[in-house]
Design an enzyme around this catalytic site. Structure first.
Site, PDB file in Angstrom:
ATOM      1  N   LYS A   1      29.516  37.516  39.551  1.00 50.60           N
ATOM      2  CA  LYS A   1      30.290  37.564  40.708  1.00 50.60           C
ATOM      3  C   LYS A   1      29.881  38.901  41.455  1.00 50.60           C
ATOM      4  O   LYS A   1      29.343  39.578  40.696  1.00 50.60           O
ATOM      5  CB  LYS A   1      31.762  37.777  40.009  1.00 50.60           C
ATOM      6  CG  LYS A   1      31.986  38.695  39.185  1.00 50.60           C
ATOM      7  CD  LYS A   1      33.512  38.762  38.553  1.00 50.60           C
ATOM      8  CE  LYS A   1      33.904  37.637  37.771  1.00 50.60           C
ATOM      9  NZ  LYS A   1      34.637  36.551  38.296  1.00 50.60           N
ATOM     10  N   ARG A   2      30.421  38.809  42.416  1.00 49.48           N
ATOM     11  CA  ARG A   2      30.025  40.237  43.335  1.00 49.48           C
ATOM     12  C   ARG A   2      30.650  41.457  42.782  1.00 49.48           C
ATOM     13  O   ARG A   2      31.493  41.558  41.886  1.00 49.48           O
ATOM     14  CB  ARG A   2      30.879  40.076  44.734  1.00 49.48           C
ATOM     15  CG  ARG A   2      30.141  39.259  45.850  1.00 49.48           C
ATOM     16  CD  ARG A   2      28.804  39.548  46.034  1.00 49.48           C
ATOM     17  NE  ARG A   2      28.695  40.938  46.781  1.00 49.48           N
ATOM     18  CZ  ARG A   2      28.674  41.151  47.963  1.00 49.48           C
ATOM     19  NH1 ARG A   2      28.965  40.119  48.820  1.00 49.48           N
ATOM     20  NH2 ARG A   2      28.498  42.279  48.493  1.00 49.48           N
TER      21      ARG A   2
ATOM     22  N   HIS B   1      42.745  35.235  51.992  1.00 54.59           N
ATOM     23  CA  HIS B   1      41.899  35.286  50.540  1.00 54.59           C
ATOM     24  C   HIS B   1      42.117  36.765  49.852  1.00 54.59           C
ATOM     25  O   HIS B   1      41.263  36.985  48.970  1.00 54.59           O
ATOM     26  CB  HIS B   1      40.620  35.077  50.661  1.00 54.59           C
ATOM     27  CG  HIS B   1      40.236  33.794  51.449  1.00 54.59           C
ATOM     28  ND1 HIS B   1      39.969  32.650  50.839  1.00 54.59           N
ATOM     29  CD2 HIS B   1      40.103  33.308  52.625  1.00 54.59           C
ATOM     30  CE1 HIS B   1      39.828  31.483  51.351  1.00 54.59           C
ATOM     31  NE2 HIS B   1      39.856  31.874  52.733  1.00 54.59           N
TER      32      HIS B   1
ATOM     33  N   LYS C   1      37.006  43.947  39.757  1.00 54.24           N
ATOM     34  CA  LYS C   1      36.437  42.679  38.919  1.00 54.24           C
ATOM     35  C   LYS C   1      35.968  43.279  37.608  1.00 54.24           C
ATOM     36  O   LYS C   1      35.876  42.480  36.512  1.00 54.24           O
ATOM     37  CB  LYS C   1      35.364  42.006  39.590  1.00 54.24           C
ATOM     38  CG  LYS C   1      35.715  41.071  40.825  1.00 54.24           C
ATOM     39  CD  LYS C   1      34.518  40.600  41.464  1.00 54.24           C
ATOM     40  CE  LYS C   1      34.685  39.931  42.938  1.00 54.24           C
ATOM     41  NZ  LYS C   1      35.509  38.709  42.770  1.00 54.24           N
TER      42      LYS C   1
ATOM     43  N   LYS D   1      34.027  26.647  37.595  1.00 55.02           N
ATOM     44  CA  LYS D   1      32.746  26.166  37.394  1.00 55.02           C
ATOM     45  C   LYS D   1      32.378  26.274  35.919  1.00 55.02           C
ATOM     46  O   LYS D   1      31.906  25.172  35.279  1.00 55.02           O
ATOM     47  CB  LYS D   1      31.871  26.939  38.270  1.00 55.02           C
ATOM     48  CG  LYS D   1      32.080  26.607  39.598  1.00 55.02           C
ATOM     49  CD  LYS D   1      31.444  27.638  40.633  1.00 55.02           C
ATOM     50  CE  LYS D   1      31.666  27.558  41.888  1.00 55.02           C
ATOM     51  NZ  LYS D   1      31.263  28.818  43.043  1.00 55.02           N
TER      52      LYS D   1
ATOM     53  N   THR E   1      36.679  31.344  41.716  1.00 50.45           N
ATOM     54  CA  THR E   1      36.340  29.919  41.725  1.00 50.45           C
ATOM     55  C   THR E   1      35.321  29.655  40.574  1.00 50.45           C
ATOM     56  O   THR E   1      35.006  28.828  39.820  1.00 50.45           O
ATOM     57  CB  THR E   1      35.858  29.174  43.248  1.00 50.45           C
ATOM     58  OG1 THR E   1      34.925  30.420  43.646  1.00 50.45           O
ATOM     59  CG2 THR E   1      36.892  29.199  44.066  1.00 50.45           C
TER      60      THR E   1
END
Ligand code: 26Q
Length: 781
Positions: free
Chosen positions: A517-518, A330, A523, A629, A625
């Protein structure tokens, strides 16, 4: 009165002595759960005469169970009616805790896979840890993240059955503990679907062999009397609140071995009931999928069990392992690959370590046979540099290694693991991630779901490709209007919820731009923050006119030890404070950082989004992911060419999304010459936003953490070059793309068309498709 009502009433009476009129939320929760549970009991644990997949994962981020279980059993409407009869609605269960037994994407993926496999009818069981405390709860105190324990079991756990008779002894050198299984039914989606099955999620709880030392107590050594209990319970006490960032902690290794070993022992027991001591059918009967390297210690453990307890030869046992196990990767980042110090490994797991040595020796022989000798071997060795390399073991001792999105798998094959790919090209596969449309559309967005069903039929709930039928309405003004109305309704609902939870008022007619998100540097929440500040300055100085009012929403938890991530949270909260209190922009801009972002919050945020922020540095996000969504709920993606964004745009069309920034190849080219300082010196807009970190515009309570962010971007640190994630490089391209979305949003029908086309083309991103891919390519079922 129907069965459901009768049984629920009975349960309330028997367990609590109350009627439905005066039952509390928790009593209703328990009674309704128990009633629904009872309806599926007889279907559960029916032996299945086919290959069973065991999904080993340190995390299962299942979220709230009651609503999805009611949906899948087809009892949701009856339950709603039942609650309505006493003037309540299913909303009361919003106060029931999520089961947050995971950090983020990897754990949530495991939960989606469980739902999909049960819905398709595959025999797939999850194996993991029953953490006493899940991911911490987050609140903000003066803009700083504050963490408290997540006591998810406080409301009791009606969906689990403790199986005392199936407990297993697990040994760590001198210490022994019991692993007690708690089984949860994993209920497939049954309405109109005769393939659905009920599988099991088995979570192990660590307990002492002797809970109380009476002798010690009598000798007045009170803490000694309970020390074994405390030491045992520590093993399944908490989820490590740390994704990516590697932390070699002895307790973490114990956790991994604890659930891997217990799971294998229980699987072997089940197998031997059927085949006794003939292990030749094992890999026809079982496939074990390793969710990242976290459960990889299962490989030497199975070797140990097969040789020491079942008397198989090493080579025979190794073949069984290889044919049974498969590994999912991952992450691309080399520094995030798990490695354990040999000394630590050997002292925690002295019985297992020799098997690691033997696997490593076998690897050496194989390498030599392929003509790889001497120092050339080092890059492959499981034992190298006094470290146990878990990913290397997972690739070598399994038959399959897969990435989680096309670009991710390509990067694994061509860069991160290219040496392994050369050795075993046939082992590498791609299985692009997916999400379950039952939770991520049907449950969280009943309004849009009903509309889609009206237009395309019910089929999409078990075959998401059918959602494509929506495409023919892309120019139908009535459909687009209705689409808008639903989005507005979801925005109103979210606004109400945010007012209740955060005390912040947002206007549902604003555009909703969401990043959830985390919290991670890669990110790039910081890039988003900079661009918001840039817009704010632009509106004030007249550079930006005619701006569509926008609320920017963030949700993210930072690992408690990740200082820079926490600084970014504080920074965004300070920006929110600045902007939200400036009356000159009240009718244009709002910034909200919601507290304690989790699965249930996501279910409210995602349906309300107009814009989905997916802005990781190209080549860093394995898949993502959340992006899927948002797409499924009709938001456009503002993102980079990274992870599954690429496949999303491939499906929905680049013209219906907003792609910006450097691509992987661009980054490759510039990475040695890149100078963020030059951009800062030459570009006043970049200078203005960056300077907000140090010129007193925003306050970090004299902690120095903002200055640290500033320095890291302009000058780098001892471990990373300046602006390691290319924030300043992508800044202008991002700012332009953001203003483009903002402008496009004004044309309501054109924008809704983009949204609708995203929904219509989301079929590929069902985890039903993903799990069928694993079944065909890897598990061969
Ligand atoms: C490792 C060692 C010690 C402590 C913690 C960990 C640890 C824990 C969790 C390492 C990694 C994780 C989680 C990683 C994760 O969530 N990865 C995400 O997986 C998603 C599903 O494949 C992808 O969509 C995301 O891109 C990826 O970041």
């Amino acid at each position: 009165m129907n069965e459901f009502e009768k049984n629920t009433d009975n349960c309330l009476l028997n367990e609590f002595g109350v009627s439905r009129q005066n039952a509390t939320t928790h009593q209703l929760y328990r009674a309704i759960s128990k009633t629904a549970f009872a309806t599926i009991q007889s279907e559960w644990k029916k032996p299945k005469n086919k290959k069973t997949v065991c999904y080993f994962s340190a995390e299962f981020l299942i979220g709230r169970m009651i609503t999805s279980n009611l949906l899948n059993t087809g009892l949701l409407d009856e339950c709603e009616k039942y609650l309505n009869s006493v003037g309540k609605s299913i909303k009361i269960f919003e106060n029931i805790e999520d089961a947050a037994l995971g950090n983020g994407g990897l754990g949530r993926l495991a939960a989606c896979f469980l739902d999909s496999a049960a819905t398709i009818g595959y025999a797939l069981n999850g194996y993991g840890i029953r953490y006493r405390y899940g991911l911490f709860k987050q609140s903000f105190v003066d803009g700083w993240q504050n963490e408290t324990a997540d006591d998810w079991l406080a409301a009791s756990d009606p969906w689990s059955i403790r199986r005392e008779d199936e407990k297993v002894l697990v040994k760590f050198g001198a210490q022994s503990v019991y692993a007690v299984p708690y089984d949860m039914p994993v209920i497939g989606y049954f309405p109109g679907n005769d393939k659905a099955a009920i599988n099991t999620l088995r979570l192990w709880q660590s307990e002492p062999v002797n809970a109380f030392d009476f002798t010690a107590f009598n000798e007045q050594r009170y803490s000694d009397a309970v020390s074994e209990k405390n030491r045992a319970e520590a093993i399944s006490a908490v989820l490590y609140p740390n994704d990516e960032g590697y932390e070699g902690k002895c307790l973490r290794l114990k956790q991994q071995y604890f659930f891997a070993s217990a799971s294998l022992v229980s699987i072997l027991k089940e197998y031997k009931n059927k085949f006794s001591n003939d292990f030749s059918h094992f890999s026809e009967q079982y496939a074990i999928q390793l969710n990242d390297t976290h459960p990889t210690v299962a490989i030497p453990e199975l070797l140990r069990l097969l040789t020491e307890q079942e008397n198989l030869g090493f080579d025979e046992a190794f073949e069984i392992c290889k044919n049974t196990f498969a590994y999912t990767n991952h992450t691309i980042m080399a520094e995030a690959l798990e490695k354990w110090d040999v000394k630590l490994f050997n002292s925690v797991l002295p019985e297992v370590y020799p098997y690691v040595v033997m696997i490593n020796l076998k690897l050496k022989r194989d390498l030599a046979a392929m003509g790889i000798c001497g120092n050339e071997q080092n890059q492959y060795l499981i034992l190298e540099n006094n470290l146990v390399h878990m990913a290397r073991m997972a690739i070598y001792a399994t038959h399959s290694t897969n990435g989680v999105a096309q670009i991710h798998t390509e990067i694994l094959k061509e860069k991160a693991l290219s040496n392994w790919h050369k050795l075993y090209p046939g082992r590498f596969k791609n299985e692009t991630n997916g999400i379950t449309q039952r939770r991520w559309l049907k449950l969280c967005n009943p309004e849009l779901s009903a509309f889609i069903t009206e237009k395309t039929g019910e089929g999409w709930t078990v075959n998401l490709d059918e959602i494509k039928k929506l495409e023919k309405y892309k120019d139908d003004p009535d459909v687009l209007n209705k689409f808008n109305e639903i989005k507005l309704e979801k925005k109103k609902q979210l606004a109400e919820f945010i007012l209740k939870k955060e005390g912040i008022k947002i206007d549902p007619t604003f555009m909703f731009d969401i990043q959830i998100k985390r919290l991670h540097e890669y990110k790039r929440q910081l890039l988003n923050a900079f661009s918001i500040l840039d817009i704010y300055y632009g509106i004030l100085d007249g550079r930006i006119t005619d701006f569509t009012p926008t609320v920017f929403i963030f949700g993210a938890k930072a690992a408690p030890g990740y200082r820079r991530a926490k600084a970014i949270i504080k920074y965004i909260n300070e920006i929110a404070k600045l902007i939200n209190s400036d009356e000159r922009v009240t009718d244009k801009l709002k910034v909200v950082f919601v507290q304690n972002y989790n699965v249930s919050y996501a279910e409210k945020l995602i349906p309300a989004a107009d814009v989905s922020e997916q802005i990781s540095t190209a080549g860093t996000e394995a898949s993502g992911t959340g992006n899927m969504k948002f797409m499924l709920n009709g938001a456009v993606t503002l993102g980079t060419y990274d992870g599954a964004n690429i496949e999303i745009v491939e499906q929905a069309g680049e013209e219906n999304n907003y792609i910006f920034g450097a691509e992987v190849e661009d980054i490759e080219k510039i990475k040695y010459t890149y100078s963020p300082k030059k951009l800062y010196d030459e570009n006043p807009r970049i200078r203005a936003v960056l300077d907000s970190l140090i010129n007193g515009t925003l306050q970090d309570n004299a902690s120095g953490c903002f200055r640290e962010l500033y320095d890291a971007i302009l000058y780098g640190t001892s471990w990373h070059k300046a602006d390691h994630y290319f924030i300043l490089h992508d800044f202008m391209s991002y700012a332009d793309a953001k203003l483009k979305v903002n402008k496009d949003y004004k044309n309501k029908s054109e924008f809704s068309k983009k949204c609708l086309l995203n929904v219509a083309n989301a079929g590929k991103f069902s985890s039903d498709r993903t799990i069928k891919g694993y079944a065909e390519d890897i598990w061969k079922i």
